[in-house]
Design an enzyme around this catalytic site. Sequence first.
Site, PDB file in Angstrom:
ATOM      1  CE  LYS A 101      -3.959  -2.157   2.366  1.00  0.00           C
ATOM      2  NZ  LYS A 101      -4.955  -1.999   3.448  1.00  0.00           N
TER       3      LYS A 101
ATOM      4  CG  PHE B 252     -13.978   3.821   7.043  1.00  0.00           C
ATOM      5  CD1 PHE B 252     -14.787   3.419   8.097  1.00  0.00           C
ATOM      6  CD2 PHE B 252     -13.417   2.843   6.227  1.00  0.00           C
ATOM      7  CE1 PHE B 252     -15.033   2.066   8.343  1.00  0.00           C
ATOM      8  CE2 PHE B 252     -13.655   1.491   6.464  1.00  0.00           C
ATOM      9  CZ  PHE B 252     -14.469   1.099   7.525  1.00  0.00           C
TER      10      PHE B 252
ATOM     11  CB  THR C 223      -7.777  -4.987   9.880  1.00  0.00           C
ATOM     12  OG1 THR C 223      -8.358  -6.147   9.273  1.00  0.00           O
ATOM     13  CG2 THR C 223      -7.972  -3.786   8.981  1.00  0.00           C
TER      14      THR C 223
ATOM     15  NE  ARG D 269      -2.691  -5.346   7.276  1.00  0.00           N
ATOM     16  CZ  ARG D 269      -3.854  -5.848   6.879  1.00  0.00           C
ATOM     17  NH1 ARG D 269      -4.520  -6.686   7.661  1.00  0.00           N
ATOM     18  NH2 ARG D 269      -4.359  -5.516   5.705  1.00  0.00           N
TER      19      ARG D 269
ATOM     20  CG  ASN E 194      -3.784  -2.010   6.981  1.00  0.00           C
ATOM     21  OD1 ASN E 194      -3.566  -1.705   5.807  1.00  0.00           O
ATOM     22  ND2 ASN E 194      -4.877  -2.648   7.356  1.00  0.00           N
TER      23      ASN E 194
ATOM     24  CG  HIS F  76      -5.161  -6.544  -0.162  1.00  0.00           C
ATOM     25  ND1 HIS F  76      -6.375  -6.692   0.462  1.00  0.00           N
ATOM     26  CD2 HIS F  76      -5.110  -7.498  -1.133  1.00  0.00           C
ATOM     27  CE1 HIS F  76      -7.046  -7.678  -0.130  1.00  0.00           C
ATOM     28  NE2 HIS F  76      -6.302  -8.183  -1.095  1.00  0.00           N
TER      29      HIS F  76
HETATM   30  N1  UDP Z   1     -10.057  -0.194   6.793  1.00  0.00           N
HETATM   31  C1  UDP Z   1     -10.147   0.998   7.514  1.00  0.00           C
HETATM   32  N2  UDP Z   1     -10.945   1.043   8.634  1.00  0.00           N
HETATM   33  C2  UDP Z   1     -11.641  -0.040   9.069  1.00  0.00           C
HETATM   34  C3  UDP Z   1     -11.586  -1.234   8.328  1.00  0.00           C
HETATM   35  C4  UDP Z   1     -10.770  -1.282   7.197  1.00  0.00           C
HETATM   36  O1  UDP Z   1      -9.517   1.975   7.150  1.00  0.00           O
HETATM   37  O2  UDP Z   1     -12.337   0.067  10.098  1.00  0.00           O
HETATM   38  C5  UDP Z   1      -9.196  -0.266   5.599  1.00  0.00           C
HETATM   39  C6  UDP Z   1      -7.836  -0.889   5.929  1.00  0.00           C
HETATM   40  O3  UDP Z   1      -6.841  -0.284   5.119  1.00  0.00           O
HETATM   41  C7  UDP Z   1      -8.066  -2.341   5.551  1.00  0.00           C
HETATM   42  C8  UDP Z   1      -8.955  -2.186   4.319  1.00  0.00           C
HETATM   43  O4  UDP Z   1      -9.804  -1.088   4.619  1.00  0.00           O
HETATM   44  O5  UDP Z   1      -6.856  -3.024   5.298  1.00  0.00           O
HETATM   45  C9  UDP Z   1      -9.778  -3.416   3.973  1.00  0.00           C
HETATM   46  O6  UDP Z   1     -10.535  -3.793   5.082  1.00  0.00           O
HETATM   47  P1  UDP Z   1     -10.712  -5.322   5.467  1.00  0.00           P
HETATM   48  O7  UDP Z   1     -11.759  -5.399   6.525  1.00  0.00           O
HETATM   49  O8  UDP Z   1     -10.903  -6.152   4.240  1.00  0.00           O
HETATM   50  O9  UDP Z   1      -9.314  -5.674   6.198  1.00  0.00           O
HETATM   51  P2  UDP Z   1      -8.047  -6.526   5.719  1.00  0.00           P
HETATM   52  O10 UDP Z   1      -8.575  -7.713   4.950  1.00  0.00           O
HETATM   53  O11 UDP Z   1      -7.180  -5.622   4.881  1.00  0.00           O
HETATM   54  O12 UDP Z   1      -7.359  -6.923   6.995  1.00  0.00           O
HETATM   55 MG    MG Z   2      -9.904  -7.781   3.366  1.00  0.00          MG
END
Ligand code: UDP
Ligand code: MG
Length: 132
Positions: free
Chosen positions: A9, A57, A91, A102, A112, A115
């Site tokens: 990212k 967001f 996350t 992370r 974070n 992905h």
């Molecule tokens: N994200 C965020 N706030 C949240 C949840 C997610 O900014 O409360 C962002 C974060 O960058 C995250 C991405 O959205 O990595 C995708 O969310 P997901 O729930 O799929 O988490 P991941 O699979 O990346 O752990």
């Molecule tokens: Mg995800």
Amino acid sequence: MEKTLIIVKPDAVEKNLIGSILNFFETKNFEIIQLEMMALSDEMLNEHYHHLTDKPFFPEIVEFMQSLPVVVATLQADNAVEKVRNLVGVTDPSEAEEGTLRKIHGTDVMHNVIHASDSVDNARAEIKRFFG
Ligand code: UDP
Ligand code: MG
């Protein structure tokens, strides 16, 4: 052999961590089989984060993910999807396990670092989305 997709990212690109993150996986015996630096379009992000488009967001995520080009890669290994998710961490970096990417490099729940596909089906769809 299983495939998964990662995206380095913009926060990680900004911190000059591209090489370090790719090396992290290479030294753990993941094979990098596709690799490209690219700017993510609105359309790609709407598809990629379709599960988040109704969140307040979401516009901020799009802005963040378009703030710099990202590095997209397909990694291959046995059980690659689960292994990579475990190495990436949860996350929110403050809740991630010690030694995860992370935990080591993340700033907050949005910034974070990386992905990683969360299932074999999603990995297949994401690899197709980014590499055709
Ligand atoms: N994200 C965020 N706030 C949240 C949840 C997610 O900014 O409360 C962002 C974060 O960058 C995250 C991405 O959205 O990595 C995708 O969310 P997901 O729930 O799929 O988490 P991941 O699979 O990346 O752990
Ligand atoms: Mg995800």
